[in-house]
Every structure is written in C-alpha cells, then in structure tokens.
Design a protein around this motif. Structure first.
Motif, PDB file in Angstrom:
ATOM      1  N   ASN A   1      -2.379  -3.482 -13.011  1.00  0.00           N
ATOM      2  CA  ASN A   1      -2.915  -3.309 -11.194  1.00  0.00           C
ATOM      3  C   ASN A   1      -3.789  -2.938  -9.909  1.00  0.00           C
ATOM      4  OD1 ASN A   1      -3.306  -6.905 -12.507  1.00  0.00           O
ATOM      5  ND2 ASN A   1      -1.679  -7.177 -11.764  1.00  0.00           N
ATOM      6  N   LEU A   2      -3.682  -1.847 -10.508  1.00  0.00           N
ATOM      7  CA  LEU A   2      -2.712  -0.907  -8.924  1.00  0.00           C
ATOM      8  C   LEU A   2      -4.303  -0.808  -8.743  1.00  0.00           C
ATOM      9  CD1 LEU A   2      -1.318   0.971  -7.465  1.00  0.00           C
ATOM     10  CD2 LEU A   2      -1.346   2.573  -8.742  1.00  0.00           C
ATOM     11  N   ILE A   3      -5.024  -0.546  -7.351  1.00  0.00           N
ATOM     12  CA  ILE A   3      -5.940  -0.160  -7.212  1.00  0.00           C
ATOM     13  C   ILE A   3      -5.721   1.485  -6.572  1.00  0.00           C
ATOM     14  CG2 ILE A   3      -8.188  -0.137  -5.133  1.00  0.00           C
ATOM     15  CD1 ILE A   3      -7.174  -3.743  -5.305  1.00  0.00           C
ATOM     16  N   VAL A   4      -6.841   2.484  -7.154  1.00  0.00           N
ATOM     17  CA  VAL A   4      -6.014   3.683  -7.340  1.00  0.00           C
ATOM     18  C   VAL A   4      -7.380   4.314  -5.877  1.00  0.00           C
ATOM     19  CG1 VAL A   4      -6.470   6.542  -7.869  1.00  0.00           C
ATOM     20  CG2 VAL A   4      -4.728   3.935  -9.406  1.00  0.00           C
TER      21      VAL A   4
ATOM     22  N   ASN B   1       0.027  -2.716  -4.334  1.00  0.00           N
ATOM     23  CA  ASN B   1      -1.320  -3.098  -5.145  1.00  0.00           C
ATOM     24  C   ASN B   1      -2.737  -2.315  -5.427  1.00  0.00           C
ATOM     25  OD1 ASN B   1       0.531  -5.398  -3.045  1.00  0.00           O
ATOM     26  ND2 ASN B   1      -0.256  -5.846  -4.975  1.00  0.00           N
ATOM     27  N   VAL B   2      -2.062  -0.527  -3.906  1.00  0.00           N
ATOM     28  CA  VAL B   2      -2.736  -0.030  -3.866  1.00  0.00           C
ATOM     29  C   VAL B   2      -2.231   1.281  -3.549  1.00  0.00           C
ATOM     30  CG1 VAL B   2      -4.323   0.737  -2.289  1.00  0.00           C
ATOM     31  CG2 VAL B   2      -4.367  -1.320  -2.741  1.00  0.00           C
ATOM     32  N   PHE B   3      -3.289   2.256  -4.329  1.00  0.00           N
ATOM     33  CA  PHE B   3      -1.990   3.764  -3.800  1.00  0.00           C
ATOM     34  C   PHE B   3      -3.847   4.842  -3.487  1.00  0.00           C
ATOM     35  CE2 PHE B   3      -1.335   7.786  -6.333  1.00  0.00           C
ATOM     36  CZ  PHE B   3      -0.759   8.538  -5.347  1.00  0.00           C
ATOM     37  N   VAL B   4      -2.894   5.708  -2.452  1.00  0.00           N
ATOM     38  CA  VAL B   4      -3.798   5.902  -1.815  1.00  0.00           C
ATOM     39  C   VAL B   4      -3.710   8.103  -2.020  1.00  0.00           C
ATOM     40  CG1 VAL B   4      -5.434   6.413   0.845  1.00  0.00           C
ATOM     41  CG2 VAL B   4      -4.715   4.561   0.271  1.00  0.00           C
ATOM     42  N   TYR B   5      -4.333   8.822  -2.578  1.00  0.00           N
ATOM     43  CA  TYR B   5      -4.192   9.898  -2.522  1.00  0.00           C
ATOM     44  C   TYR B   5      -5.029  10.579  -1.543  1.00  0.00           C
ATOM     45  CZ  TYR B   5      -6.662  10.652  -6.944  1.00  0.00           C
ATOM     46  OH  TYR B   5      -8.088  10.483  -7.247  1.00  0.00           O
ATOM     47  N   SER B   6      -5.512  11.464  -0.871  1.00  0.00           N
ATOM     48  CA  SER B   6      -6.566  12.284  -0.171  1.00  0.00           C
ATOM     49  C   SER B   6      -7.374  13.322  -1.786  1.00  0.00           C
ATOM     50  CB  SER B   6      -5.539  13.441   0.659  1.00  0.00           C
ATOM     51  OG  SER B   6      -6.533  13.879   1.005  1.00  0.00           O
TER      52      SER B   6
ATOM     53  N   VAL C   1       0.610  -1.055  -0.418  1.00  0.00           N
ATOM     54  CA  VAL C   1       0.071  -0.278  -0.407  1.00  0.00           C
ATOM     55  C   VAL C   1       0.659   1.346  -0.364  1.00  0.00           C
ATOM     56  CG1 VAL C   1      -1.917   1.482   1.290  1.00  0.00           C
ATOM     57  CG2 VAL C   1      -1.225  -1.119   1.180  1.00  0.00           C
ATOM     58  N   VAL C   2       0.602   1.960  -0.963  1.00  0.00           N
ATOM     59  CA  VAL C   2       1.984   3.557  -1.162  1.00  0.00           C
ATOM     60  C   VAL C   2       0.294   4.700  -0.293  1.00  0.00           C
ATOM     61  CG1 VAL C   2       2.630   4.801  -2.498  1.00  0.00           C
ATOM     62  CG2 VAL C   2       3.533   2.094  -2.348  1.00  0.00           C
ATOM     63  N   VAL C   3       0.832   5.236  -0.075  1.00  0.00           N
ATOM     64  CA  VAL C   3       0.047   6.570   0.521  1.00  0.00           C
ATOM     65  C   VAL C   3       0.612   7.343  -0.270  1.00  0.00           C
ATOM     66  CG1 VAL C   3      -1.392   5.540   2.167  1.00  0.00           C
ATOM     67  CG2 VAL C   3       1.001   6.691   2.896  1.00  0.00           C
ATOM     68  N   SER C   4       0.183   9.167  -0.112  1.00  0.00           N
ATOM     69  CA  SER C   4       0.536   9.986  -1.005  1.00  0.00           C
ATOM     70  C   SER C   4       1.596  10.680   0.377  1.00  0.00           C
ATOM     71  CB  SER C   4      -0.371  10.783  -1.205  1.00  0.00           C
ATOM     72  OG  SER C   4      -1.319  11.217  -0.352  1.00  0.00           O
ATOM     73  N   PHE C   5       0.610  10.400   1.438  1.00  0.00           N
ATOM     74  CA  PHE C   5       1.376  11.828   3.052  1.00  0.00           C
ATOM     75  C   PHE C   5       0.716  11.470   4.271  1.00  0.00           C
ATOM     76  CE2 PHE C   5      -2.212  13.994   1.790  1.00  0.00           C
ATOM     77  CZ  PHE C   5      -3.045  14.769   2.989  1.00  0.00           C
ATOM     78  N   ASN C   6       1.676  11.488   4.876  1.00  0.00           N
ATOM     79  CA  ASN C   6       0.899  11.097   6.743  1.00  0.00           C
ATOM     80  C   ASN C   6      -0.154  10.711   7.082  1.00  0.00           C
ATOM     81  OD1 ASN C   6       1.782  10.636   9.410  1.00  0.00           O
ATOM     82  ND2 ASN C   6       1.037  12.616  10.307  1.00  0.00           N
ATOM     83  N   ALA C   7      -1.083  11.722   6.464  1.00  0.00           N
ATOM     84  CA  ALA C   7      -2.740  11.572   7.502  1.00  0.00           C
ATOM     85  C   ALA C   7      -2.813   9.800   6.480  1.00  0.00           C
ATOM     86  CB  ALA C   7      -3.723  12.514   7.146  1.00  0.00           C
TER      87      ALA C   7
END
Length: 307
Positions: free
Chosen positions: A114-117, A90-95, A42-48
C-alpha cells in the motif's frame, strides 16, 4: 556513495530480514470512508524532502526522515530500522535522479503493497553529468534538483499530490498549503531574479558542485573545489586552475558547505585574497533554518559576492 561492497552488504542484510516484513503491509491513508484513521505516516529520504513535506502536510502528517542530519546522502547506507520504518509507512518521498541509490532495493524488500512512492523529481528537466567517472559511478544526471526554487515547486507539487492520495479527507488543507508555499517560492525567485539582472559578474566558487540548478534559474555559473558528489580533494592542476580562475574573475568569496571539508577552500581563499562564507545545500537541517530561509540566505550571499 555506494561502493560495490556496500551494495553487497545491503543485499545480505535485506535477504536476512525480508521474512520479518513479509507479513507487514502499510496501514493505508485516511480516506472519506475511514475517518478514524491516524495521521498518514510519511517517510522521506533526507532533510530537503522533509522541508517540502512539512510545508504542505504540517500537523496533519507524521513524518520520519531516513538519512540523519549531518550524514552525507551520497554515502548513506540504510539500516534494518529504516526498513522497518518504511514497512509501516503510507508515503515514501525521495528526491530521485540518483540521489538515493539504495531506494529500489528497500522499496522492493519491505513488502508494503500500500506504500505510495513519490519520485519528487518527476517532471524536472535534469542537468546531465559531464565527467565520465561520475556517470559510471552515480548515473548520468546531477541529482541536486532541490537547490532551485523552480524545482522546489515541482517537487513539492509531487509531494502534495501524494498526500492528497493518501489522505483525501484533508485534500483542501494540503492544496491550500501547497499554494501558499508555491507563492513564497515565486516571490523569492522574483526578488532575486531582479537583483541578479543588475550584476554583470555571474561567476562564483563553491566547495562542491551542488548549485547547477540554482545557476540555471538565474543564468549564473559555478566553479567548485570538488565535483558534484564531493569526492576527494582537487589535484594540484585543478587547484592551480581554480587560483587562476578566481584571480581572473575577481572572486572575493569562496563558499563552503557544512558537510564538505573546508581545508582546500580555506587554502584557495588565502591564495587569492578571498573570504570564506557558508552556503546551504539543505541536505541536513542547519542553523535551524527552513527551506525558504536557507535559500534566501544562499541567494543573498551569492548576490553580494557578485556585486
């Protein structure tokens, strides 16, 4: 903040390295038919976003944050390393709502089919920017949606749904953690909803205008030294208006954020006889506090300043 030259540099970097990732696809999430699959990446953009994903995924996910702590998200530029990280995720989370102006370019460039955005702000009612220069530069919405307990529930649910999709074997685990986290958010909201109802003064002053969604939750009003995107010091006229505002509204506390210069806030506080106190935007990890702890501190500080 992305300037035109920054976009040009990013475009050049992307065009040079696209071939590196052209054969790289995501590994896919754990499913009922693939029980030996490793933890979802899981990749996220920033701390929150990391706070929300960690509260739900805990030890079942392998999480990476793109924007380092101490870096202002509005000014961030992705690196080649960030692109490679996303190519294997697998997953990319951005606010969303303009917070990550670079996200479309890197999502389209990594070749991870296959990336879940996850647009974590999906379903949130946005607050519109009112300054024409900010609309032109950053878009029409205030992106600081996570500084709101109500919005945190929406963002964390969107993240939970993505984790369930990526790793269906652990669905019950993610669902349970989301319910627990949501209950914590509700309890904290209700505690301070009662407290704010007891004060007649609803005005407070911050370093930059990042707290509009928190204000909407509780019927409060922020004034700020800098604008939504913390760009530059206020004009002498703006500073004079702030001095008058603080005196008229009996402001006794000027709140400052870790990544915004406190120079003008210190000057303002001295001018009006106020104290300077720290408040959290949660863009970076600060004082080793998690999301609930940071928001509780924010709410208690604001409440005390209004009494």
């Amino acid at each position: 903040m992305f300037k035109k030259n920054k976009l040009s540099v990013l475009a050049a970097i992307l065009s040079c390295i696209m071939f590196i990732f052209s054969g790289c696809n995501g590994t896919g999430g754990t499913t009922a038919n693939n029980k030996t699959q490793s933890k979802p990446k899981v990749v996220v953009s920033f701390n929150a976003m990391r706070e929300f994903a960690s509260a739900i995924g805990k030890d079942k996910i392998d999480i990476t944050t793109i924007i380092p702590n101490g870096t202002e998200p509005h000014d961030f530029e992705p690196t080649v390393k960030d692109l490679k990280t996303l190519s294997n995720a697998n997953v990319f989370v951005y606010s969303g709502l303009g917070m990550e102006s670079w996200k479309d370019k890197i999502i389209n460039s990594v070749g991870n089919k296959n990336l879940i955005v996850v647009d974590a702000s999906k379903g949130i009612s946005p607050i519109k920017n009112t300054a024409n220069d900010e609309i032109k530069e950053h878009g029409q919405y205030d992106p600081h949606v996570w500084i709101s307990l109500k919005n945190a529930q929406i963002e964390s649910k969107n993240i939970k749904d993505a984790l369930v999709k990526a790793d269906s074997i652990n669905k019950d685990f993610y669902e349970k953690n989301y319910i627990n986290f949501s209950n914590e958010l509700n309890d904290l909201y209700n505690e301070y909803n009662k407290k704010f109802a007891t004060v007649t003064n609803k005005n407070f002053v911050t370093g930059h205008a990042a707290f509009a969604y928190l204000c909407r939750d509780y019927g409060l009003k922020q004034n700020s030294v800098e604008g939504i995107f913390a760009e530059g010091e206020p004009s002498p006229k703006k500073l004079e208006e702030l001095v008058n505002y603080c005196k008229q509204d009996n402001i006794k506390t000027i709140f400052v954020e870790d990544m915004v210069s406190s120079k003008v806030s210190d000057t303002l506080a001295k001018e009006v006889g106020a104290k300077v106190e720290k408040i959290y935007t949660i863009e970076s990890k600060e004082d080793n506090k998690n999301y609930i702890q940071s928001m509780k501190s924010n709410l208690e500080m604001i409440y005390n300043s209004l009494k």
